[in-house]
Design an enzyme around this catalytic site. Structure first.
Site: not given
Ligand code: IMP
Length: 454
Positions: A12-13, A15, A17, A227, A353, A355, A38-40
């Site tokens: 969540d840094e 990436k 963007g 990640q 971040h 700002d 992932a959450g892009h």
């Molecule tokens: P998993 O990848 O679902 O097995 O989760 C393992 C750990 O990685 C957990 O603490 C998740 O919250 C963290 N994690 C996995 N993907 C992300 C991400 O994209 N951002 C932040 N934390 C993540």
């Protein structure tokens, strides 16, 4: 050439963007590890796109590759592709035939294991997407690969071998009733159909060859890490990690290109000006805490800096993209960043971040750790020792809110002076140049000093 984008902290840094921005110069965007955990977030033409599996280049009309180091949930893949198509985008996504497939039983087992672990406070707070169980099967040589979906007979054989084991694990070890997720015929029908769709849309590739040919043709490739370094299974704070290698070495093993190719390019570490974390595990610079995630933090715990954590969480929108959970918040942690810089060999940094911290009188940084009467400048190798570390904080004068759009237009020197002092401290400590500074969520709200593709 290649540019590899790696999270320097805990995911969540921001990436996505940067990957979106720099993918402009690339013709291929490739993910090398992880899956739909992932959450892009990409903001393009005022529209926000949240992607969990498809690489960010999809929004920009690039060729996108999910490398062999990824774990692919075909359900998510087609859901994201269909949703993008509905919004008028025509994504070109190729999937490595060597990538492993997430099946429904992996998700179920992910949940069961988290429940069981939570009884002894060992739960990792995973995203529940079945990531760990899929990599487990890969390492156990019982996984199903994307290439196997293309051959109905092979798929059937593999399912007949593995599914009874998974069912026995769920029922006999964990005492949980199983359903369709463990039914060979249902899985076969669903996954053979995914295979047919992958084949009919000509989506599968031998990733290494595909990418090497592109490089031979002089094309630019962006490797988009998911990640972050501290979630890396080898270099992170095990066991509170994901099950893959987000660090730069993963860009070689997870694509089929040699490490020399990755190392010849740029490796850019993306970090936030503070810290956030989803999930459990130590965080020596943490402010306040989140019940269920911060160790030993209960409903009635008061550490005194909860308000500050809340302000930063709100200002930075620090809620999980995939799970919606509030993220834990902390000051920047320099031992963590020194570790990340060495493990990845960063050639440049992006600090996002800036700002978000505007308006604070003082901004603090964990400069080093105190452990057993000694000063430590990098992370101890075990999580237990890391838990024992106390952050030694340094203070910086804060900076006021600014007209960030003007700053974006005018460039680095228009940043508030105290913010520049803070950035120069980071760059000096890590002996690495700052290529860009994030000053807002929008694509244009970035001060770029150096384009790694230029
Ligand atoms: P998993 O990848 O679902 O097995 O989760 C393992 C750990 O990685 C957990 O603490 C998740 O919250 C963290 N994690 C996995 N993907 C992300 C991400 O994209 N951002 C932040 N934390 C993540």
């Amino acid at each position: 050439m290649t540019v590899t984008i790696v999270g320097a902290q805990l995911g969540d840094e921001g990436k996505g963007g940067m990957a979106d921005r720099w993918s402009e110069s690339a013709s291929v965007v490739c993910r090398y590890q992880g899956g739909d955990n992932a959450g892009h977030t990409v903001v393009h033409d005022g529209e926000e796109y949240k992607l969990s599996l498809v690489p960010s280049g999809a929004i920009r009309g690039k060729v996108n590759v999910l490398g062999n180091g990824c774990v692919v949930n075909p359900d998510t893949l087609f859901e994201e592709l269909d949703a993008l198509r509905e919004r008028g985008i025509d994504p070109d996504v190729r999937v490595a035939r060597r990538a492993h497939v997430i099946l429904p039983y992996h998700r179920v087992l992910d949940g069961i294991e988290e429940d069981v672990k939570s009884e002894s406070d060992f739960d990792v707070a995973t995203t529940g997407r079945g990531i760990g169980p899929t990599y487990e099967d890969k390492a156990g040589r019982r996984g199903i690969r994307v290439g196997d979906l293309l051959d109905a007979e092979v798929l059937r054989e593999r399912l007949e071998y593995v599914v009874p084991q998974k069912r026995a694990l769920a029922e006999e070890v964990f005492g949980v009733e199983t359903g369709e997720a463990f039914d060979i015929d249902a899985l076969y029908d669903q996954y053979a159909a995914f295979g047919e769709r992958l084949a009919s849309e000509d989506m599968t590739v031998d990733a290494g060859t595909f990418l090497a040919d592109r490089i031979d043709d002089g094309e630019e490739i962006l490797f988009e890490g998911a990640q972050g370094t501290i979630l890396d299974i080898d270099h992170g704070n095990y066991p509170y990690v994901t099950s893959s290698n987000p660090t730069a070495g993963g860009a070689a093993t997870g694509t089929g290109l040699g490490p020399g190719i990755v190392g010849d390019g740029e490796i850019v570490g993306i970090l936030k000006a503070y810290l956030s974390r989803v999930g459990t595990g130590p965080l020596p610079t943490e402010l306040g805490g989140v019940v269920g995630q911060t160790p030993d933090y209960e409903e009635d715990t008061e550490r005194g800096d909860e308000g500050l954590a809340e302000d930063i969480r709100e200002a930075g929108g620090e809620y999980g993209t995939v799970t919606g959970r509030p993220r834990r918040i902390g000051w920047l942690d320099m031992p963590m960043l020194r570790h990340a810089t060495r493990a990845n060999g960063f050639t440049g940094l992006v600090v996002n971040h800036i700002d978000t911290l505007a308006g604070l009188d003082t901004v603090q940084v964990g400069h080093s750790y105190a452990l057993d009467g000694k000063e430590l400048f990098t992370l101890p190798a075990t999580t237990e020792r890391w838990t024992d570390c106390e952050a030694t904080l340094e203070s910086f004068d804060g900076w006021a809110d600014a007209d960030w759009d003007t700053v974006a237009d005018e460039g680095y020197d228009a940043l508030p002076e105290n913010a520049r002092t803070y950035l120069e401290y980071i760059s000096g400590e890590l002996d690495t140049s700052i290529y860009a500074v994030g000053i807002g969520p929008g694509r244009e709200q970035t001060v770029v000093r150096e384009d790694p593709f230029a």
